[in-house]
Scaffold this motif. Structure first.
Motif, PDB file in Angstrom:
ATOM      1  N   SER A   1     107.717  37.837  47.598  1.00  0.00           N
ATOM      2  CA  SER A   1     107.256  38.304  48.912  1.00  0.00           C
ATOM      3  C   SER A   1     105.732  38.169  49.053  1.00  0.00           C
ATOM      4  O   SER A   1     105.239  37.840  50.133  1.00  0.00           O
ATOM      5  N   GLU A   2     104.997  38.370  47.955  1.00  0.00           N
ATOM      6  CA  GLU A   2     103.531  38.292  48.016  1.00  0.00           C
ATOM      7  C   GLU A   2     103.078  36.862  48.307  1.00  0.00           C
ATOM      8  O   GLU A   2     102.202  36.628  49.144  1.00  0.00           O
ATOM      9  N   HIS A   3     103.671  35.913  47.597  1.00  0.00           N
ATOM     10  CA  HIS A   3     103.250  34.513  47.741  1.00  0.00           C
ATOM     11  C   HIS A   3     103.742  33.946  49.055  1.00  0.00           C
ATOM     12  O   HIS A   3     103.078  33.118  49.678  1.00  0.00           O
TER      13      HIS A   3
ATOM     14  N   GLY B   1      84.790  36.699  57.001  1.00  0.00           N
ATOM     15  CA  GLY B   1      85.024  38.143  56.953  1.00  0.00           C
ATOM     16  C   GLY B   1      86.408  38.552  57.440  1.00  0.00           C
ATOM     17  O   GLY B   1      86.793  39.717  57.299  1.00  0.00           O
ATOM     18  N   SER B   2      87.170  37.625  58.026  1.00  0.00           N
ATOM     19  CA  SER B   2      88.528  37.972  58.476  1.00  0.00           C
ATOM     20  C   SER B   2      89.440  38.193  57.272  1.00  0.00           C
ATOM     21  O   SER B   2      89.342  37.475  56.277  1.00  0.00           O
ATOM     22  N   VAL B   3      90.319  39.171  57.401  1.00  0.00           N
ATOM     23  CA  VAL B   3      91.363  39.382  56.399  1.00  0.00           C
ATOM     24  C   VAL B   3      92.700  39.333  57.127  1.00  0.00           C
ATOM     25  O   VAL B   3      92.950  40.155  58.015  1.00  0.00           O
TER      26      VAL B   3
ATOM     27  N   ILE C   1      92.214  35.849  47.548  1.00  0.00           N
ATOM     28  CA  ILE C   1      93.598  36.263  47.779  1.00  0.00           C
ATOM     29  C   ILE C   1      93.691  37.730  47.355  1.00  0.00           C
ATOM     30  O   ILE C   1      93.228  38.087  46.257  1.00  0.00           O
ATOM     31  N   LEU C   2      94.248  38.565  48.207  1.00  0.00           N
ATOM     32  CA  LEU C   2      94.441  39.984  47.869  1.00  0.00           C
ATOM     33  C   LEU C   2      95.939  40.198  47.668  1.00  0.00           C
ATOM     34  O   LEU C   2      96.722  40.219  48.619  1.00  0.00           O
ATOM     35  N   LEU C   3      96.311  40.287  46.403  1.00  0.00           N
ATOM     36  CA  LEU C   3      97.724  40.345  46.019  1.00  0.00           C
ATOM     37  C   LEU C   3      98.132  41.814  45.938  1.00  0.00           C
ATOM     38  O   LEU C   3      97.607  42.545  45.091  1.00  0.00           O
ATOM     39  N   THR C   4      99.026  42.237  46.798  1.00  0.00           N
ATOM     40  CA  THR C   4      99.365  43.663  46.799  1.00  0.00           C
ATOM     41  C   THR C   4     100.444  43.982  45.764  1.00  0.00           C
ATOM     42  O   THR C   4     101.279  43.147  45.428  1.00  0.00           O
TER      43      THR C   4
ATOM     44  N   SER D   1     104.164  49.252  50.226  1.00  0.00           N
ATOM     45  CA  SER D   1     104.788  47.908  50.226  1.00  0.00           C
ATOM     46  C   SER D   1     105.130  47.428  51.638  1.00  0.00           C
ATOM     47  O   SER D   1     106.191  46.867  51.886  1.00  0.00           O
ATOM     48  N   VAL D   2     104.203  47.638  52.551  1.00  0.00           N
ATOM     49  CA  VAL D   2     104.390  47.172  53.933  1.00  0.00           C
ATOM     50  C   VAL D   2     103.572  45.893  54.154  1.00  0.00           C
ATOM     51  O   VAL D   2     104.031  44.948  54.787  1.00  0.00           O
ATOM     52  N   ILE D   3     102.344  45.889  53.596  1.00  0.00           N
ATOM     53  CA  ILE D   3     101.557  44.653  53.580  1.00  0.00           C
ATOM     54  C   ILE D   3     101.980  43.905  52.319  1.00  0.00           C
ATOM     55  O   ILE D   3     101.893  44.440  51.212  1.00  0.00           O
ATOM     56  N   HIS D   4     102.435  42.672  52.486  1.00  0.00           N
ATOM     57  CA  HIS D   4     102.992  41.954  51.328  1.00  0.00           C
ATOM     58  C   HIS D   4     101.954  41.109  50.605  1.00  0.00           C
ATOM     59  O   HIS D   4     102.262  40.584  49.534  1.00  0.00           O
ATOM     60  N   SER D   5     100.804  40.957  51.168  1.00  0.00           N
ATOM     61  CA  SER D   5      99.597  40.365  50.575  1.00  0.00           C
ATOM     62  C   SER D   5      98.658  39.964  51.694  1.00  0.00           C
ATOM     63  O   SER D   5      99.059  39.974  52.879  1.00  0.00           O
ATOM     64  N   MET D   6      97.425  39.625  51.317  1.00  0.00           N
ATOM     65  CA  MET D   6      96.401  39.293  52.325  1.00  0.00           C
ATOM     66  C   MET D   6      95.552  38.120  51.834  1.00  0.00           C
ATOM     67  O   MET D   6      95.478  37.874  50.630  1.00  0.00           O
TER      68      MET D   6
END
Ligand SMILES: NC(=O)c1ccc[n+]([C@@H]2O[C@H](COP(=O)([O-])OP(=O)(O)OC[C@H]3O[C@@H](n4cnc5c(N)ncnc54)[C@H](OP(=O)(O)O)[C@@H]3O)[C@@H](O)[C@H]2O)c1
Length: 390
Positions: A150-152, A259-261, A175-178, A248-253
């Protein structure tokens, strides 16, 4: 056009979720082959329902029992690792869901890559063990690779050109891996020592197979995912940050240079990434309930604690060492998780076993799949000899 789908690991959590999504779109997908390791009655039931051309059991005895169970059907039962490779690369197959658990998934995934299939990759161990060789096989074979973790899948969805290797030129900063943090996010070191398999199998947000559930509890799952992200997105380790996000609602960013995420959100339900992989670039109804933000209420973020969860650090170390180090990490982890589930070692012994095997083996540059299979076998035998110190 009707797409023929092979599901490797059909009886598992990902396999069953894939069949659920496919069932919602009979005009688009037909089940071509279903495979399992040894659970005969489960696979027989799936074969009666989905009528694949082939069913494969890894185990010979199990294959014979499946043949008996399906003798009044048109499904042909095959057996062994070569048969897994055969149904992953068959000329009539369009899509391969790679959802075998562990190193056992490597050879059929490589076969699908060489044969130029659309590969829905759930089996992260393939990339951990053989990232460079697998990515080369995908490119050479002209395969289409879609990440199902789900993250990838989330990262893939929020990349600018929606393609792999975007870090090179897409203005991507990080990459912000949750990570959910697992069931022991708040446990003390002493509490972790006493953790039982039943407690570790009780994941707060996701329903998954036993191996990945234990990996989530130790944070090794996140470590394996860091290595997976490295290969999928051509990202150096310093550009991958792990962020604990318990809901576990945001699956990664993905963070960009301006500056945008960008985040991908949704309920924790694997049918979302599976439907995305099946339908890409179109979107398919996955049967997933709508995200209720009022119900979610808040989104929290924390830094991971590698002192309490050393497996994450070990994975970063293996990535930094490169070569055969991640394959050694993976093999030692598989043995450790199995031993923990069988009551042979404690929860806190898992990282100790892995570290001891990693320190005892020589790291070499990767040159072939055969070499990696040899390294995997050697690391497993070292891991099986490990005993906790009193
Ligand atoms: N579950 C999730 O939510 C999730 C999310 C992201 C990524 N993944 C990844 O997806 C993969 C599958 O996970 P899962 O949770 O679906 O696992 P699972 O529920 O344990 O299912 C594993 C599947 O692989 C088969 N299998 C096991 N050992 C095998 C072997 N040696 N040779 C051939 N087939 C074998 C099993 O057959 P039997 O039933 O006969 O044992 C079963 O069909 C893993 O790599 C995991 O990390 C899972």
């Amino acid at each position: 056009m009707l797409q023929n789908v092979t599901i490797l690991g059909a009886t598992g959590t990902i396999g069953l979720n894939t069949l659920d999504v496919i069932s919602r779109h009979p005009e688009r997908y037909r089940v071509f082959a279903l495979t399992a390791h040894s659970r005969v009655s489960e696979l027989a039931e799936l074969c009666r329902r989905y009528q694949p051309r082939y069913a494969v059991m890894l185990d010979t005895d199990a294959a014979e029992r499946l043949r008996q169970a399906l003798r009044d059907t048109d499904t042909q039962v095959l057996e062994g690792i070569e048969a897994l490779e055969q149904v992953a690369s068959h000329v009539d197959v369009n899509v391969v869901m790679a959802a075998i658990v562990g190193a056992a998934g490597l050879k059929p995934a490589i076969a699908a890559a060489h044969a130029g299939k659309r590969i829905l990759l759930a089996n992260k161990e393939t990339l951990v063990m053989a990232g460079s060789l697998f990515m080369q096989a995908v490119e050479k074979g002209g395969a289409t690779l879609l990440p199902i973790d789900s993250e990838h899948n989330a990262i893939f969805q929020v990349m600018p050109a929606r393609r792999l290797s975007a870090l090179q030129d897409g203005g991507v900063k990080r990459i912000l891996l949750t990570a959910s943090g697992g069931p022991f996010r708040k446990a003390s070191v002493d509490e972790l020592k006493a953790v039982t398999p039943a407690q570790a199998l009780n994941h707060p947000n996701w329903v998954m197979g036993p191996k990945i559930t234990i990996d989530s509890a130790t944070l090794m799952n996140k470590g394996l995912e860091v290595i997976e992200a490295h290969w999928l997105f051509n990202a150096p380790a310093e550009k991958i940050e792990v962020v604990v996000h318990p809901q576990s609602v945001i699956h990664s960013m993905v963070e960009y240079v301006d500056g945008s995420v960008l985040a991908q959100m949704g309920n924790p339900d694997m049918r979302t990434p599976i439907a995305y992989g099946l339908g890409y670039p179109e979107r398919l109804d996955a049967g997933v309930s709508a995200l209720d933000l009022f119900q979610v209420g808040r989104l929290d973020f924390e830094a991971p604690d590698t002192a309490r969860f050393p497996c994450l650090r070990l994975a970063f170390d293996a990535l930094a060492q490169g070569g055969t180090a991640p394959a050694i990490l993976n093999a030692a982890n598989e043995v450790a998780v199995d031993a923990f589930l069988k009551g042979g070692i404690g929860f806190q012994d898992i990282p100790q076993l892995i570290e001891s095997v990693m320190n005892s083996m020589h790291i070499e540059p990767v040159n072939s799949i055969a070499q990696l299979i040899g390294v995997d076998a050697l690391a497993r035998s070292q891991a099986m000899q490990w005993r906790p110190s009193c």
